[in-house]
Design a protein around this motif. Structure first.
Motif, PDB file in Angstrom:
ATOM      1  N   THR A   8       0.836  -1.199   0.000  1.00 29.93           N
ATOM      2  CA  THR A   8       0.000   0.000   0.000  1.00 29.93           C
ATOM      3  C   THR A   8       0.869   1.245   0.000  1.00 29.93           C
ATOM      4  N   ASP A   9       0.251   2.398  -0.263  1.00 37.73           N
ATOM      5  CA  ASP A   9       0.979   3.655  -0.173  1.00 37.73           C
ATOM      6  C   ASP A   9       0.866   4.210   1.244  1.00 37.73           C
ATOM      7  N   ASN A  10       1.306   5.441   1.445  1.00 37.07           N
ATOM      8  CA  ASN A  10       1.281   5.983   2.813  1.00 37.07           C
ATOM      9  C   ASN A  10      -0.120   6.339   3.293  1.00 37.07           C
ATOM     10  N   ARG A  11      -1.116   6.258   2.408  1.00 30.83           N
ATOM     11  CA  ARG A  11      -2.506   6.439   2.822  1.00 30.83           C
ATOM     12  C   ARG A  11      -3.174   5.110   3.154  1.00 30.83           C
ATOM     13  N   GLY A  12      -2.406   4.026   2.958  1.00 32.79           N
ATOM     14  CA  GLY A  12      -2.964   2.707   3.222  1.00 32.79           C
ATOM     15  C   GLY A  12      -3.792   2.167   2.073  1.00 32.79           C
ATOM     16  N   ARG A  13      -3.696   2.757   0.905  1.00 32.90           N
ATOM     17  CA  ARG A  13      -4.502   2.325  -0.233  1.00 32.90           C
ATOM     18  C   ARG A  13      -3.767   1.269  -1.057  1.00 32.90           C
ATOM     19  N   ASN A  14      -4.495   0.213  -1.404  1.00 31.42           N
ATOM     20  CA  ASN A  14      -3.923  -0.875  -2.186  1.00 31.42           C
ATOM     21  C   ASN A  14      -4.184  -0.652  -3.673  1.00 31.42           C
ATOM     22  N   ILE A  15      -3.797  -1.624  -4.484  1.00 33.70           N
ATOM     23  CA  ILE A  15      -3.912  -1.445  -5.935  1.00 33.70           C
ATOM     24  C   ILE A  15      -5.362  -1.337  -6.380  1.00 33.70           C
ATOM     25  N   LEU A  16      -6.297  -1.941  -5.644  1.00 34.69           N
ATOM     26  CA  LEU A  16      -7.706  -1.842  -6.011  1.00 34.69           C
ATOM     27  C   LEU A  16      -8.228  -0.432  -5.724  1.00 34.69           C
ATOM     28  N   HIS A  17      -7.785   0.156  -4.618  1.00 33.94           N
ATOM     29  CA  HIS A  17      -8.117   1.556  -4.357  1.00 33.94           C
ATOM     30  C   HIS A  17      -7.623   2.435  -5.513  1.00 33.94           C
ATOM     31  N   PHE A  18      -6.373   2.188  -5.952  1.00 31.06           N
ATOM     32  CA  PHE A  18      -5.797   2.984  -7.025  1.00 31.06           C
ATOM     33  C   PHE A  18      -6.567   2.800  -8.328  1.00 31.06           C
ATOM     34  N   ALA A  19      -6.974   1.574  -8.617  1.00 35.87           N
ATOM     35  CA  ALA A  19      -7.718   1.302  -9.855  1.00 35.87           C
ATOM     36  C   ALA A  19      -9.040   2.066  -9.869  1.00 35.87           C
ATOM     37  N   VAL A  20      -9.719   2.084  -8.725  1.00 37.68           N
ATOM     38  CA  VAL A  20     -10.989   2.817  -8.622  1.00 37.68           C
ATOM     39  C   VAL A  20     -10.729   4.317  -8.707  1.00 37.68           C
ATOM     40  N   GLU A  21      -9.710   4.764  -7.982  1.00 39.41           N
ATOM     41  CA  GLU A  21      -9.399   6.192  -7.924  1.00 39.41           C
ATOM     42  C   GLU A  21      -9.050   6.750  -9.295  1.00 39.41           C
ATOM     43  N   SER A  22      -8.374   5.964 -10.127  1.00 41.21           N
ATOM     44  CA  SER A  22      -7.962   6.417 -11.450  1.00 41.21           C
ATOM     45  C   SER A  22      -9.026   6.179 -12.513  1.00 41.21           C
ATOM     46  N   GLY A  23     -10.129   5.516 -12.152  1.00 45.35           N
ATOM     47  CA  GLY A  23     -11.186   5.232 -13.119  1.00 45.35           C
ATOM     48  C   GLY A  23     -10.829   4.113 -14.068  1.00 45.35           C
ATOM     49  N   SER A  24      -9.846   3.289 -13.710  1.00 40.88           N
ATOM     50  CA  SER A  24      -9.430   2.168 -14.556  1.00 40.88           C
ATOM     51  C   SER A  24     -10.290   0.944 -14.228  1.00 40.88           C
ATOM     52  N   PHE A  25     -11.477   0.882 -14.830  1.00 36.19           N
ATOM     53  CA  PHE A  25     -12.401  -0.184 -14.479  1.00 36.19           C
ATOM     54  C   PHE A  25     -11.987  -1.529 -15.082  1.00 36.19           C
ATOM     55  N   LYS A  26     -11.204  -1.486 -16.153  1.00 36.48           N
ATOM     56  CA  LYS A  26     -10.622  -2.727 -16.669  1.00 36.48           C
ATOM     57  C   LYS A  26      -9.599  -3.251 -15.665  1.00 36.48           C
ATOM     58  N   GLY A  27      -8.875  -2.322 -15.051  1.00 33.26           N
ATOM     59  CA  GLY A  27      -7.935  -2.707 -13.998  1.00 33.26           C
ATOM     60  C   GLY A  27      -8.657  -3.297 -12.806  1.00 33.26           C
ATOM     61  N   VAL A  28      -9.814  -2.722 -12.445  1.00 33.57           N
ATOM     62  CA  VAL A  28     -10.631  -3.272 -11.351  1.00 33.57           C
ATOM     63  C   VAL A  28     -11.039  -4.703 -11.672  1.00 33.57           C
ATOM     64  N   GLN A  29     -11.433  -4.908 -12.920  1.00 39.58           N
ATOM     65  CA  GLN A  29     -11.871  -6.249 -13.326  1.00 39.58           C
ATOM     66  C   GLN A  29     -10.731  -7.255 -13.230  1.00 39.58           C
ATOM     67  N   ILE A  30      -9.546  -6.852 -13.704  1.00 38.34           N
ATOM     68  CA  ILE A  30      -8.383  -7.755 -13.666  1.00 38.34           C
ATOM     69  C   ILE A  30      -8.039  -8.128 -12.230  1.00 38.34           C
ATOM     70  N   ILE A  31      -8.075  -7.144 -11.339  1.00 39.73           N
ATOM     71  CA  ILE A  31      -7.707  -7.390  -9.935  1.00 39.73           C
ATOM     72  C   ILE A  31      -8.746  -8.265  -9.248  1.00 39.73           C
ATOM     73  N   THR A  32     -10.026  -7.965  -9.444  1.00 35.81           N
ATOM     74  CA  THR A  32     -11.081  -8.716  -8.743  1.00 35.81           C
ATOM     75  C   THR A  32     -11.249 -10.129  -9.278  1.00 35.81           C
ATOM     76  N   GLU A  33     -10.791 -10.372 -10.500  1.00 41.09           N
ATOM     77  CA  GLU A  33     -10.898 -11.729 -11.063  1.00 41.09           C
ATOM     78  C   GLU A  33      -9.751 -12.626 -10.618  1.00 41.09           C
ATOM     79  N   GLU A  34      -8.772 -12.061  -9.918  1.00 44.16           N
ATOM     80  CA  GLU A  34      -7.638 -12.848  -9.439  1.00 44.16           C
ATOM     81  C   GLU A  34      -7.962 -13.375  -8.038  1.00 44.16           C
ATOM     82  N   PRO A  35      -8.138 -14.675  -7.863  1.00 48.59           N
ATOM     83  CA  PRO A  35      -8.544 -15.237  -6.561  1.00 48.59           C
ATOM     84  C   PRO A  35      -7.589 -14.897  -5.424  1.00 48.59           C
TER      85      PRO A  35
END
Length: 589
Positions: free
Chosen positions: A319-346
């Motif tokens: 995480t970064d110094n705000r405690g946000r993980n890569i899924l937070h970053f994907a949502v924050e940047s509007g990368s919904f394809k990135g959200v899909q890739i992350i959430t599909e990984e068990p």
């Protein structure tokens, strides 16, 4: 002696009588010797018997400085002149001018390879003679002498001015050149990399066993090679020193951060090869890892994101110094394809409901930013009731929003009713929030447009009103039908009357609506009335066009069928254009 150097003494008296007078000595070179040095006239200096080190310009340039600067193209005569001057006064080899530049700096700056070789050979010869006399002398100290205040060596000058042959000559004679940084913190290799001069950088890497890589702001030559997107130079630097992948600049960025930012997948692969994978775990000053940077940049950087996730899967947990993980970053940047890739990984399921330091899960960010088409809210593992540090659920965050409606976020009205009831807020407040979508700035723009719309409506009303009393074909002048229209029985005339009347009615309606707009204080009602005024104006324009065509058609004789058809075609095209504009505009409004 007066012939070779003139000394002008200027005494400056202070305005205060008690202070002593100050004496300044201004040095200059006689024109005769200056021109001879610039032109390289050997014969004029062969019989010169005075010490040459006394011949100085106002900036303390010697005859050697003057000649090397004036040389446009190296010739045998210019080399012979340099040798002659050195033979008469060897101390000029390392004599600096007022800026601290030696003749070697000047020769390197202008790319005079043969003169550089001549100077270096004579410095080495002088070194040998000093040693024979038992004096302590250092060739390195003489050759590596830096300028002031920039502290550039001759190699810096050659690199900056893109003279690869001079660079090769200098570093072959003394590889120590490549280890010295100037006052700005630039090593010669860094200078070559930042100027995207691959050939010079490659030559330094090839000849020097361990050149300096440092540059200003904490960057290295590898940073600059990546920023320049130079795959070849990046590979050569990595082959020489792969530990540079871990070096951070003042922002905390490693070369991998820059490669991720610029979406350089081939360079990312190089930086992650072999034993360099630890660079993926290094955070910048905000603890953002290269993977975070790739995700921030959005869907265009998905290949870089996948590459880092594939080679270093456990860095996804960081995480970064705000405690946000890569899924937070994907949502924050509007990368919904990135959200899909992350959430599909068990293996990354734990990230779905992970909270940052403010207690926000990724779904809280979805609610906060009001993103549409985000699949995260539909994921079966999402805890929609999770609360943040303010004791707000994602649904509560939706209700806190003042500029977006709830519908695109994947929450049902039943959910909102439940949350609204729990928090004591009736659902009616949602309608008030929807009304706030039409902000003050938009309404002010509509009010400005309203004035021009009123003018258009007034013109249409004037034209159609006038046409109603100046009927096409004229009036009967005698008989029992006196004063009636002559073309009353024609279908085209009837069409004219109907469309002209409708156009007048719609235009007057528009004028009335715009009058009411000045009294409206409700934003939603204002927008509603403005919308229909716009529609009525377009319809009135179309009807006016049809009335014109019908009037012309009614007065045309039957023998002019071709002309009548042309008028209908032109008028129909214009009416269709108005209809198309109305059709395109309505969905946007």
């Amino acid at each position: 002696m007066a012939e070779c150097q003139d000394l002008l003494e200027i005494q400056l008296a202070s305005e205060t009588n008690n202070q002593p007078k100050q004496k300044h000595i201004i040095t200059f070179m006689d024109r005769k010797w200056y021109n001879a040095a610039a032109e390289g006239r050997i014969n004029q200096f062969k019989d010169y018997t005075e010490p040459l080190d006394l011949l100085r310009t106002a900036n303390k340039n010697t005859v050697l400085h003057v000649h090397i600067t004036a040389v446009k193209k190296e010739t045998e005569e210019s080399i012979e002149f340099v040798k002659l001057v050195i033979s008469k006064c060897s101390s000029l080899l390392v004599e600096p001018n007022i800026k601290g530049e030696t003749p070697l700096h000047i020769a390197a700056r202008f790319g005079h390879k043969n003169i550089v070789e001549c100077l270096v050979d004579n410095i080495k010869k002088a070194q040998h003679e000093d040693l024979e006399r038992g004096a302590e002398a250092s060739i390195s100290e003489k050759m590596l002498k830096t300028t002031s205040p920039d502290e550039d060596t001759a190699l810096h000058e050659a690199v900056r001015n893109n003279h690869p042959q001079v660079v090769e000559t200098l570093i072959r004679e003394n590889p120590e050149f490549a280890n010295i940084a100037n006052a700005a913190g630039e090593s010669p290799l860094y200078l070559a990399a930042v100027r995207e001069n691959n050939s010079i950088a490659s030559k330094i890497l090839e000849i020097c066993p361990s050149p300096a890589y440092i540059g200003p702001k904490g960057r290295t030559a590898l940073h600059e090679a990546v920023i320049s997107k130079d795959k070849d130079l990046t590979r050569k630097i990595l082959d020489k020193n792969n530990s540079l992948t871990k070096e951070q600049d003042k922002k905390g960025w490693t070369p991998l951060h820059y490669a991720s930012y610029f979406n350089l997948i081939p360079i990312v692969e190089m930086l992650l090869a072999d034993d360099n994978k630890s660079a993926a775990y290094i955070g910048d000053n905000h603890e953002r890892k290269p993977l975070h940077i790739a995700i921030i940049c959005g869907k265009s950087h998905l290949k870089v994101m996948k590459k880092i996730m594939s080679d270093c899967p456990d860095c996804c947990e960081l995480t970064d110094n705000r405690g946000r993980n890569i899924l937070h970053f994907a949502v924050e940047s509007g990368s919904f394809k990135g959200v899909q890739i992350i959430t599909e990984e068990p293996s990354l399921a734990n990230l779905i409901n992970q909270k940052d330091k403010e207690g926000n899960t990724p779904v809280h960010l979805v609610a906060a930013f009001g993103f549409e088409e985000c699949s995260l809210t539909e994921h079966h593992l999402v805890d929609i009731k999770a609360v943040n540090n303010k004791n707000l659920t994602a649904l509560d965050v939706v209700l806190e929003r003042k500029d977006e409606s709830y519908e695109p976020l994947g929450f049902t009205e039943r959910d909102l009713r439940r949350v609204g009831y729990k928090r004591g807020r009736p659902l009616v407040q949602l309608k008030e929030r929807e009304q706030a979508k039409i902000d003050d700035k938009f309404i002010s723009e509509l009010k400005k447009a309203s004035k021009s719309h009123q003018i258009v409506a007034t013109l249409i009303a004037t034209v159609t009103f006038t046409a109603g009393f100046t009927l096409p074909g004229g009036y009967n002048q005698d008989g029992h039908d006196e004063g009636t229209a002559i073309l009353t029985r024609r279908s085209a005339f009837k069409t004219f009357l109907i469309t002209d009347t409708l156009a007048l009615a719609f235009s007057i309606s528009v004028m009335l609506i715009h009058f009411l707009l000045t009294l409206s204080r409700n934003k939603r009602k204002f927008f509603f009335l403005f919308f229909w005024a716009f529609v009525f104006t377009i319809v009135a324009m179309m009807l006016m066009m049809v009335a014109f065509m019908a009037a012309v058609y009614a007065v045309m004789p039957h023998s002019s069928s071709g002309l009548r058809a042309a008028i209908w075609v032109i008028g129909s095209c214009l009416a269709l254009l108005c209809f198309y504009m109305l059709k395109v505009t309505l969905p946007e409004i």
